[in-house]
Design a protein around this motif. Sequence first.
Motif, PDB file in Angstrom:
ATOM      1  N   VAL A   1       0.817  -1.205   0.000  1.00  0.00           N
ATOM      2  CA  VAL A   1       0.000   0.000   0.000  1.00  0.00           C
ATOM      3  C   VAL A   1       0.853   1.257   0.000  1.00  0.00           C
ATOM      4  O   VAL A   1       0.542   2.229  -0.675  1.00  0.00           O
ATOM      5  N   LEU A   2       1.931   1.248   0.764  1.00  0.00           N
ATOM      6  CA  LEU A   2       2.771   2.445   0.814  1.00  0.00           C
ATOM      7  C   LEU A   2       4.217   2.073   1.092  1.00  0.00           C
ATOM      8  O   LEU A   2       4.504   0.999   1.618  1.00  0.00           O
ATOM      9  N   MET A   3       5.110   2.969   0.681  1.00  0.00           N
ATOM     10  CA  MET A   3       6.531   2.784   0.909  1.00  0.00           C
ATOM     11  C   MET A   3       7.069   3.957   1.698  1.00  0.00           C
ATOM     12  O   MET A   3       6.760   5.120   1.411  1.00  0.00           O
ATOM     13  N   VAL A   4       7.847   3.646   2.720  1.00  0.00           N
ATOM     14  CA  VAL A   4       8.472   4.658   3.567  1.00  0.00           C
ATOM     15  C   VAL A   4       9.974   4.550   3.383  1.00  0.00           C
ATOM     16  O   VAL A   4      10.527   3.448   3.394  1.00  0.00           O
ATOM     17  N   SER A   5      10.651   5.684   3.203  1.00  0.00           N
ATOM     18  CA  SER A   5      12.099   5.632   2.975  1.00  0.00           C
ATOM     19  C   SER A   5      12.763   6.895   3.485  1.00  0.00           C
ATOM     20  O   SER A   5      12.131   7.934   3.682  1.00  0.00           O
ATOM     21  N   THR A   6      14.052   6.784   3.723  1.00  0.00           N
ATOM     22  CA  THR A   6      14.871   7.935   4.065  1.00  0.00           C
ATOM     23  C   THR A   6      16.235   7.760   3.418  1.00  0.00           C
ATOM     24  O   THR A   6      16.658   6.633   3.145  1.00  0.00           O
ATOM     25  N   VAL A   7      16.896   8.865   3.141  1.00  0.00           N
ATOM     26  CA  VAL A   7      18.235   8.815   2.560  1.00  0.00           C
ATOM     27  C   VAL A   7      19.248   9.153   3.639  1.00  0.00           C
ATOM     28  O   VAL A   7      18.909   9.632   4.718  1.00  0.00           O
TER      29      VAL A   7
END
Length: 227
Positions: A128-134
Amino acid sequence: MKYANPELRDKLAAEYALGTLRGAARARFRRLMKYDPALRRTVTEWENRIYPMTEATAEVEPPARVWNAIQASLAGTAQQIVLGFWRTLGLFSSGLALALLLYLGLAQRPETLSYMALLNDQKSQQPVLMVSTVRNSPKLMIKVLAPQTIAADKVLELWALPAEQDKPPKSLGLFAASGVTTLQFSQAADQQLGNIPALAVSLEPKGGSPTGLPTGPVLYVGKWLKM
């Protein structure tokens, strides 16, 4: 096709490594690699990124009792809520190949990723959703892959599951049911969330949980993976 285009080459190399480049396109790309050492190196780089991470997740069919167990846990104490998250953590894997393919459409290049999670709907088991950080960024990006319909008096709230099962989940913020939402932290998100094993989303009253803990149903769950 314009195979000299760096973005196109990188995208095709990723799809080749993932196995999603098929048929005539795959055969054409394989012929091109034969005479293009730089392209072969790009494919190898993608393979090195992908293959080690596939060992971190495994598809498991959840039993029917899981959803009822999570709903029941929300009526209990903070510890019971966390245990409800943990009971389902291993049952809803991230589908890592799909996540990486979807990530080709995002702004950051994959090598800048620090952490990411693909959250699945607990009923349909669909992403349903993707969470990310760099790396070294105070921002956490939430990209809704399948727009959700929620009541006007409800909101979606993102939670971090602590490593210790006797501690409560921590709210990371509210986000929109479609598109991309960026949450801002006071320090680098990958450092602040480095010891978090999983993320979850609950349905809360407008304005967010009034108690600091999930009060509504837990809709989505996903492992928080270091890239």
